[in-house]
Design an enzyme around this catalytic site. Structure first.
Site, PDB file in Angstrom:
ATOM      1  N   HIS A  24      97.054  -2.620 144.526  1.00 17.64           N
ATOM      2  CA  HIS A  24      96.350  -1.331 144.427  1.00 17.64           C
ATOM      3  C   HIS A  24      95.423  -1.137 145.635  1.00 17.64           C
ATOM      4  O   HIS A  24      95.361  -0.047 146.201  1.00 17.64           O
ATOM      5  CB  HIS A  24      95.477  -1.278 143.163  1.00 17.64           C
ATOM      6  CG  HIS A  24      96.225  -1.317 141.869  1.00 17.64           C
ATOM      7  ND1 HIS A  24      95.944  -2.217 140.881  1.00 17.64           N
ATOM      8  CD2 HIS A  24      97.228  -0.539 141.395  1.00 17.64           C
ATOM      9  CE1 HIS A  24      96.738  -2.003 139.835  1.00 17.64           C
ATOM     10  NE2 HIS A  24      97.537  -0.986 140.122  1.00 17.64           N
ATOM     11  N   ARG A  97     106.652   0.189 143.795  1.00 17.55           N
ATOM     12  CA  ARG A  97     107.087  -1.179 144.119  1.00 17.55           C
ATOM     13  C   ARG A  97     108.609  -1.225 144.080  1.00 17.55           C
ATOM     14  O   ARG A  97     109.280  -0.504 144.782  1.00 17.55           O
ATOM     15  CB  ARG A  97     106.462  -2.168 143.123  1.00 17.55           C
ATOM     16  CG  ARG A  97     104.982  -2.378 143.325  1.00 17.55           C
ATOM     17  CD  ARG A  97     104.391  -3.081 142.142  1.00 17.55           C
ATOM     18  NE  ARG A  97     104.693  -2.330 140.934  1.00 17.55           N
ATOM     19  CZ  ARG A  97     104.221  -2.598 139.737  1.00 17.55           C
ATOM     20  NH1 ARG A  97     103.452  -3.612 139.550  1.00 17.55           N
ATOM     21  NH2 ARG A  97     104.525  -1.851 138.703  1.00 17.55           N
TER      22      ARG A  97
END
Ligand code: PNS
Length: 171
Positions: A24, A97
């Protein structure tokens, strides 16, 4: 076609952040090179149960970005698009991702745009090092005594040790 400039570019980066990971942090730092301001929004995901309270999650993120004037932290427990409208922002920032994220992200982006036409979701590919990092797997490993050092910021690492005080075999 010319496009009217409407002021500074603000992106809302929403997520559960339970807890925030280095993946993050990487997205936020890279996003801050694109946007003038990023609001990291601890938002409610009804599909998840949480280890850290909303206040704890916000506090951890604030500590990490205390020296970054262009990063703000906020929380919201309703619809994401309501927050965007209230704040005057029209861009959602999300990280992507592996392929497994794609369907979930696509679904959310389209649903958000269906609610309000002028909302766009911008995706940044996850950094290579963080491709397989997720808050869930970090919590699982930490809860069972494995090491997550290097996958989360130091303050998060310390808080995880406090949450699981007796699981100190591999740390
Ligand atoms: O980190 P997460 O859990 O993948 O983030 C998901 C989150 C919090 C961004 C999503 O659940 C969300 O937007 N929650 C706010 C409520 C909402 O607007 N739900 C509809 C999404 S289409």
């Amino acid at each position: 076609m010319t496009q009217e400039k409407t002021g500074s570019k603000i992106a809302i980066y929403p997520g559960s952040f339970d807890p925030i990971t280095n993946g993050h942090v990487d997205i936020i730092k890279r996003g801050s090179r694109i946007f003038d301001k990023i609001i990291v929004l601890v938002a409610y995901n009804p599909r998840k149960s949480f280890l850290f309270s909303v206040e704890e999650r916000c506090q951890l993120i604030r500590e990490i970005f205390k020296d970054c004037g262009c990063i703000q932290v906020d929380s919201h427990d309703g619809l994401l698009i309501d927050y965007l409208q209230k704040s005057g922002a029209s861009t959602i920032l999300r990280g992507m991702r592996a392929l497994s994220d794609f369907e979930y992200e696509f679904q959310m982006a389209l649903m958000n745009r269906r609610q309000t036409k002028n909302i766009e979701t911008v995706f940044l590919m996850s950094g290579f090092r963080w491709f397989f990092t997720s808050s869930n797997i970090i919590k699982e490993v930490a809860s069972l005594g494995g090491t997550v050092r290097g996958l989360v910021p130091d303050n998060v690492y310390q808080r995880l040790l406090e949450k699981y005080p007796n699981k100190n075999n591999r740390r």
